[in-house]
Design a protein around this motif. Structure first.
Motif, PDB file in Angstrom:
ATOM      1  N   ALA A 151       0.843  -1.196   0.000  1.00 26.28           N
ATOM      2  CA  ALA A 151       0.000   0.000   0.000  1.00 26.28           C
ATOM      3  C   ALA A 151       0.874   1.241   0.000  1.00 26.28           C
ATOM      4  CB  ALA A 151      -0.922   0.024   1.222  1.00 26.28           C
ATOM      5  N   ASP A 152       0.338   2.326  -0.531  1.00 26.53           N
ATOM      6  CA  ASP A 152       0.991   3.634  -0.441  1.00 26.53           C
ATOM      7  C   ASP A 152       2.441   3.591  -0.912  1.00 26.53           C
ATOM      8  OD1 ASP A 152      -1.306   4.868   0.558  1.00 26.53           O
ATOM      9  OD2 ASP A 152      -0.806   4.352   2.618  1.00 26.53           O
ATOM     10  N   ILE A 183       2.995  -8.150  19.148  1.00 24.46           N
ATOM     11  CA  ILE A 183       2.306  -8.043  17.862  1.00 24.46           C
ATOM     12  C   ILE A 183       2.067  -9.450  17.325  1.00 24.46           C
ATOM     13  CG2 ILE A 183       2.434  -7.209  15.487  1.00 24.46           C
ATOM     14  CD1 ILE A 183       4.277  -4.984  16.483  1.00 24.46           C
ATOM     15  N   GLY A 184       0.828  -9.757  17.001  1.00 29.81           N
ATOM     16  CA  GLY A 184       0.509 -11.089  16.512  1.00 29.81           C
ATOM     17  C   GLY A 184      -0.308 -11.118  15.250  1.00 29.81           C
ATOM     18  N   VAL A 185      -0.659  -9.939  14.714  1.00 30.94           N
ATOM     19  CA  VAL A 185      -1.486  -9.871  13.513  1.00 30.94           C
ATOM     20  C   VAL A 185      -0.861  -8.877  12.535  1.00 30.94           C
ATOM     21  CG1 VAL A 185      -3.608 -10.481  14.718  1.00 30.94           C
ATOM     22  CG2 VAL A 185      -2.949  -8.080  14.539  1.00 30.94           C
ATOM     23  N   PRO A 186      -1.182  -8.987  11.243  1.00 27.28           N
ATOM     24  CA  PRO A 186      -0.579  -8.081  10.278  1.00 27.28           C
ATOM     25  C   PRO A 186      -1.058  -6.651  10.455  1.00 27.28           C
ATOM     26  CG  PRO A 186      -2.282  -9.399   9.233  1.00 27.28           C
ATOM     27  CD  PRO A 186      -2.090  -9.959  10.610  1.00 27.28           C
ATOM     28  N   PRO A 187      -0.226  -5.667  10.109  1.00 32.20           N
ATOM     29  CA  PRO A 187      -0.683  -4.275  10.158  1.00 32.20           C
ATOM     30  C   PRO A 187      -1.716  -4.007   9.077  1.00 32.20           C
ATOM     31  CG  PRO A 187       1.494  -4.403   9.161  1.00 32.20           C
ATOM     32  CD  PRO A 187       1.172  -5.780   9.657  1.00 32.20           C
ATOM     33  N   THR A 188      -2.563  -3.030   9.326  1.00 34.14           N
ATOM     34  CA  THR A 188      -3.547  -2.572   8.339  1.00 34.14           C
ATOM     35  C   THR A 188      -3.076  -1.231   7.811  1.00 34.14           C
ATOM     36  OG1 THR A 188      -5.354  -3.717   9.472  1.00 34.14           O
ATOM     37  CG2 THR A 188      -5.954  -1.925   7.985  1.00 34.14           C
ATOM     38  N   VAL A 189      -3.026  -1.080   6.483  1.00 34.40           N
ATOM     39  CA  VAL A 189      -2.483   0.130   5.878  1.00 34.40           C
ATOM     40  C   VAL A 189      -3.510   0.723   4.924  1.00 34.40           C
ATOM     41  CG1 VAL A 189      -0.514   1.136   4.671  1.00 34.40           C
ATOM     42  CG2 VAL A 189      -0.218  -0.999   5.963  1.00 34.40           C
ATOM     43  N   THR A 190      -3.851   1.978   5.143  1.00 35.23           N
ATOM     44  CA  THR A 190      -4.775   2.667   4.254  1.00 35.23           C
ATOM     45  C   THR A 190      -4.728   4.162   4.546  1.00 35.23           C
ATOM     46  OG1 THR A 190      -7.076   2.770   3.449  1.00 35.23           O
ATOM     47  CG2 THR A 190      -6.757   2.416   5.811  1.00 35.23           C
ATOM     48  N   GLY A 191      -4.945   4.979   3.522  1.00 34.78           N
ATOM     49  CA  GLY A 191      -5.024   6.418   3.713  1.00 34.78           C
ATOM     50  C   GLY A 191      -3.778   7.047   4.289  1.00 34.78           C
ATOM     51  N   GLY A 192      -2.608   6.472   4.003  1.00 41.89           N
ATOM     52  CA  GLY A 192      -1.368   7.034   4.515  1.00 41.89           C
ATOM     53  C   GLY A 192      -1.073   6.725   5.963  1.00 41.89           C
ATOM     54  N   VAL A 193      -1.799   5.776   6.552  1.00 48.48           N
ATOM     55  CA  VAL A 193      -1.625   5.418   7.957  1.00 48.48           C
ATOM     56  C   VAL A 193      -1.432   3.910   8.081  1.00 48.48           C
ATOM     57  CG1 VAL A 193      -2.652   5.462  10.262  1.00 48.48           C
ATOM     58  CG2 VAL A 193      -3.049   7.364   8.685  1.00 48.48           C
ATOM     59  N   VAL A 194      -0.522   3.507   8.969  1.00 49.86           N
ATOM     60  CA  VAL A 194      -0.287   2.099   9.289  1.00 49.86           C
ATOM     61  C   VAL A 194      -0.808   1.852  10.698  1.00 49.86           C
ATOM     62  CG1 VAL A 194       1.432   0.262   9.486  1.00 49.86           C
ATOM     63  CG2 VAL A 194       1.796   2.142   7.871  1.00 49.86           C
ATOM     64  N   TYR A 195      -1.759   0.939  10.811  1.00 48.20           N
ATOM     65  CA  TYR A 195      -2.341   0.613  12.106  1.00 48.20           C
ATOM     66  C   TYR A 195      -1.727  -0.699  12.597  1.00 48.20           C
ATOM     67  CZ  TYR A 195      -5.786   4.057  10.586  1.00 48.20           C
ATOM     68  OH  TYR A 195      -6.392   5.204  10.143  1.00 48.20           O
ATOM     69  N   GLY A 216       6.855   6.543   9.611  1.00 45.01           N
ATOM     70  CA  GLY A 216       6.806   5.620  10.736  1.00 45.01           C
ATOM     71  C   GLY A 216       6.571   6.293  12.071  1.00 45.01           C
ATOM     72  N   GLU A 217       6.388   7.603  12.098  1.00 46.34           N
ATOM     73  CA  GLU A 217       6.163   8.314  13.356  1.00 46.34           C
ATOM     74  C   GLU A 217       4.774   8.019  13.912  1.00 46.34           C
ATOM     75  OE1 GLU A 217       6.783  12.436  12.704  1.00 46.34           O
ATOM     76  OE2 GLU A 217       8.928  12.230  12.273  1.00 46.34           O
ATOM     77  N   THR A 218       4.691   7.956  15.245  1.00 44.98           N
ATOM     78  CA  THR A 218       3.419   7.668  15.906  1.00 44.98           C
ATOM     79  C   THR A 218       2.481   8.860  15.793  1.00 44.98           C
ATOM     80  OG1 THR A 218       4.435   6.141  17.484  1.00 44.98           O
ATOM     81  CG2 THR A 218       2.323   7.107  18.105  1.00 44.98           C
ATOM     82  N   LEU A 219       1.252   8.609  15.343  1.00 41.68           N
ATOM     83  CA  LEU A 219       0.220   9.632  15.248  1.00 41.68           C
ATOM     84  C   LEU A 219      -0.660   9.608  16.495  1.00 41.68           C
ATOM     85  CD1 LEU A 219      -0.811   9.075  11.518  1.00 41.68           C
ATOM     86  CD2 LEU A 219       0.790  10.768  12.434  1.00 41.68           C
TER      87      LEU A 219
END
Length: 415
Positions: A151-152, A183-195, A216-219
């Motif tokens: 993504a992105d 962390i045990g699940v994949p990150p979700t990426v959309t709209g310029g943000v990684v969750y 990679g900075e925390t929002l």
């Protein structure tokens, strides 16, 4: 190169062939569903069975000709796992079976997956037709299990403690996220943000963190309840997540609560958003549908069934697995179609629905529920145990990739 032997046949499983096994429901794995956790036993049926002795090394031959993309485990951030304008495979043939890493994601004619690299793990870029490697970059340690996400303009993944962004073609790590043990699940990426979600650890409380996709900075970060964690869903500037307190809808900008619905058995369930509804599997209530904007409950169904994974949700139907694969009406949850065979749905392209029944991939016509074909994967030996199972399925137009215990299968149309 050794020739692949693919057998098409009709038979009844017996002691002399496939060991007959009851379909077991995997309560503890219902959160991740088929694709992030492998079923361990299964038998063949009417269709195609692979012969693991025909496995070969890269490059795969003949070449597949996939069209389209499948850039994350559930296709996109909604987790609906549907490509409405796709076609799927109407008939199949084994093109190759390779020792070529884990569950792949595909975009722009390139395939990405994790590959063991001695004591490390490497993100490997491959040609989508043959799975031959064209580049890779290693992480400092092993332990990456969930598929990456494209993504992105980047490729994103996570190990047990950090999220990463990789350059699509530069074979380099762009950034490493903050330390988040658990962390045990994949990150979700959309709209310029990684969750990125963590179930917590000795020094870390469970929480969801939003990172800037470029830096990679925390929002922001948002505390969650309970140790279990499932992938989130994102749609229309709203984050949907489940935890020990139920289903939450949060503002993507600052994690402020939009609404919350208490559920007693939804912890670890993957939320799925489709056409104005958010669907959650509750182990006590079955499949529950909420209005995605207001959180108002629309309906609940199949409360008497043991549903393992999340549904595959399209505009015209919600496909739910279990002892019998069914399609529900998105309007009121009544059963519209009962399929010929059991299975846990993993993706849909056009009117072709793919479902995994332990070690077998099945393809169905969503209109009448008839099985178009089935594909049984092989086995591997772990000590004194023969193991079978499918870890993940990546469906494209013109090709389907199946990552099973015996390797990465490239399946294409009959030639």
């Amino acid at each position: 190169m050794p020739a692949l032997r693919t057998r098409r046949h009709f038979f009844t499983p017996s002691a002399s062939g496939c060991v007959t096994c009851p379909r077991t429901r995997r309560h503890a794995l219902h959160a991740l569903g088929t694709g992030l956790a492998a079923a361990l036993a299964g038998c063949g049926g009417d269709g195609s069975e692979t012969d693991e002795s025909g496995s070969t090394g890269p490059p795969g031959s003949p070449a597949l000709h996939p069209d389209g993309a499948w850039p994350s485990h559930r296709y996109d951030a909604t987790n609906a796992a549907v490509v409405a304008d796709g076609t799927g495979l109407l008939d199949i043939e084994t093109y190759w079976i390779l020792d070529a890493g884990g569950v792949p994601v595909v975009s722009d004619d390139a395939l990405y997956n994790w590959t063991p690299d001695a004591s490390r793990t490497a993100l490997t870029r491959r040609r989508s037709g043959t799975a031959v490697a064209t580049g890779h970059v290693s992480l400092a340690g092993a332990g990456v299990k969930s598929p990456p996400t494209i993504a992105d303009g980047g490729v994103y993944g996570a190990d047990a403690e950090r999220a990463y962004r990789f350059d699509v073609a530069g074979d380099a790590i762009r950034w490493r996220g903050p330390t988040m043990p658990g962390i045990g699940v994949p990150p979700t990426v959309t709209g310029g943000v990684v969750y990125v979600r963590t179930g917590g650890g000795e020094r870390t409380r469970p929480h969801l963190r939003a990172l800037d996709a470029q830096s990679g900075e925390t929002l922001w970060r948002h505390g969650t309840v309970g140790e279990a964690g499932a992938p989130i869903a994102v749609s229309d500037n709203t984050v949907y997540l489940t935890d020990g307190d139920g289903l939450h809808a949060l503002d993507t900008r600052n994690a402020e609560a939009r609404w919350h619905r208490a559920l007693s058995g939804a912890e670890g369930s993957i939320p799925v958003v489709s056409h104005g509804s958010v669907y959650v599997v509750d182990v006590t209530a079955g499949l529950v549908a909420f209005d995605a904007r207001t959180g108002e409950e629309r309906w609940r169904a199949l409360g008497e069934r043991d549903i393992v994974g999340p549904p595959v949700a399209a505009e015209d139907a919600v496909h739910v697995g279990g002892d019998r694969l069914v399609s529900l009406s998105p309007t009121d949850g009544h059963v519209v179609t009962e399929f010929e065979e059991a299975g846990d749905p993993v993706g849909r392209r056009g009117d072709t629905l793919y479902a995994v029944d332990e070690a077998t991939l099945r393809a169905f016509d969503v209109g009448d529920g008839r099985q178009r074909w089935w594909y049984a994967t092989g086995s591997a030996t772990a000590g004194d145990t023969i193991v079978r199972g499918i870890h993940g399925v990546t469906p494209l137009d013109g090709a389907v990739y199946v990552h099973a215990v015996d390797g990465l299968h490239g399946i294409g149309p009959s030639r």
